[in-house]
Design a protein around this motif. Sequence first.
Motif, PDB file in Angstrom:
ATOM      1  N   MET A  34       0.911  -1.246  -0.193  1.00  0.00           N
ATOM      2  CA  MET A  34       0.111   0.286  -0.051  1.00  0.00           C
ATOM      3  C   MET A  34       0.806   1.221  -0.042  1.00  0.00           C
ATOM      4  SD  MET A  34      -2.832   0.834   2.934  1.00  0.00           S
ATOM      5  CE  MET A  34      -4.288   1.969   2.471  1.00  0.00           C
ATOM      6  N   PRO A  40      -0.289   7.493   1.665  1.00  0.00           N
ATOM      7  CA  PRO A  40      -1.242   8.348   1.506  1.00  0.00           C
ATOM      8  C   PRO A  40      -0.641   9.898   1.014  1.00  0.00           C
ATOM      9  CG  PRO A  40      -1.610   8.239   3.646  1.00  0.00           C
ATOM     10  CD  PRO A  40      -0.543   7.227   3.079  1.00  0.00           C
ATOM     11  N   GLN A  84      -4.308  14.245   5.862  1.00  0.00           N
ATOM     12  CA  GLN A  84      -3.804  12.924   5.303  1.00  0.00           C
ATOM     13  C   GLN A  84      -5.037  12.256   4.851  1.00  0.00           C
ATOM     14  OE1 GLN A  84      -1.096  10.228   7.533  1.00  0.00           O
ATOM     15  NE2 GLN A  84       0.355  10.681   5.982  1.00  0.00           N
ATOM     16  N   ALA A  85      -5.271  11.708   3.824  1.00  0.00           N
ATOM     17  CA  ALA A  85      -6.456  11.150   3.406  1.00  0.00           C
ATOM     18  C   ALA A  85      -6.628   9.704   4.057  1.00  0.00           C
ATOM     19  CB  ALA A  85      -6.431  10.647   1.834  1.00  0.00           C
ATOM     20  N   ILE A  86      -7.845   9.453   4.623  1.00  0.00           N
ATOM     21  CA  ILE A  86      -8.147   8.287   5.106  1.00  0.00           C
ATOM     22  C   ILE A  86      -8.494   7.230   3.965  1.00  0.00           C
ATOM     23  CG2 ILE A  86      -9.865   6.837   6.518  1.00  0.00           C
ATOM     24  CD1 ILE A  86     -10.168   9.628   8.218  1.00  0.00           C
ATOM     25  N   ASP A  87      -9.186   7.925   3.066  1.00  0.00           N
ATOM     26  CA  ASP A  87      -9.568   7.275   1.699  1.00  0.00           C
ATOM     27  C   ASP A  87      -9.702   8.119   0.529  1.00  0.00           C
ATOM     28  OD1 ASP A  87     -10.544   5.120   0.072  1.00  0.00           O
ATOM     29  OD2 ASP A  87     -12.480   5.418   0.679  1.00  0.00           O
ATOM     30  N   GLU A  88      -9.044   7.926  -0.500  1.00  0.00           N
ATOM     31  CA  GLU A  88      -8.815   8.957  -1.637  1.00  0.00           C
ATOM     32  C   GLU A  88      -9.622   8.127  -2.867  1.00  0.00           C
ATOM     33  OE1 GLU A  88      -5.417  11.787  -1.831  1.00  0.00           O
ATOM     34  OE2 GLU A  88      -4.795   9.631  -1.597  1.00  0.00           O
ATOM     35  N   PHE A  89     -10.510   9.001  -3.392  1.00  0.00           N
ATOM     36  CA  PHE A  89     -11.163   8.664  -4.593  1.00  0.00           C
ATOM     37  C   PHE A  89     -10.286   8.770  -5.845  1.00  0.00           C
ATOM     38  CE2 PHE A  89     -13.862   9.716  -8.328  1.00  0.00           C
ATOM     39  CZ  PHE A  89     -14.178   8.687  -8.828  1.00  0.00           C
ATOM     40  N   GLU A  90      -9.805   7.856  -6.601  1.00  0.00           N
ATOM     41  CA  GLU A  90      -9.169   7.839  -7.966  1.00  0.00           C
ATOM     42  C   GLU A  90      -9.990   7.948  -9.090  1.00  0.00           C
ATOM     43  OE1 GLU A  90      -5.652   8.478  -8.311  1.00  0.00           O
ATOM     44  OE2 GLU A  90      -5.514   8.669  -6.235  1.00  0.00           O
TER      45      GLU A  90
END
Length: 103
Positions: free
Chosen positions: A1, A4, A96-102
């Motif tokens: 992983m 982020p 800092q992103a927890i979850d990022e949309f790509e």
Amino acid sequence: MSKPRIHVITMAEIVPQHESEVIEVLRTAAVLTRQEDGCLRYDLYRDTTNPMRINTIEVWSDEAALNRHMNAPHVKQAIMSLIGKLAGIPQFRVLQAIDEFEA
């Protein structure tokens, strides 16, 4: 992983009589910043309810890239140019992103 990305939101308010000068300083800084290694996005915004409130929304590849940016000569020059032209100290939020949309 992978690590982020780092997101930064900066909020400041321009002293009205310095509006054009501040905008020019910020636009120049944005052009130079967008050329930096690790800068994925750097945008300038005005608040829709108060055009003297300005924001930057930035995305950096990692914390090291953000640290290099904060120590870049053009950033230091921009900061010095803005002394006395902003109503108070800018507020910075480093996220800092927890979850990022790509897309």
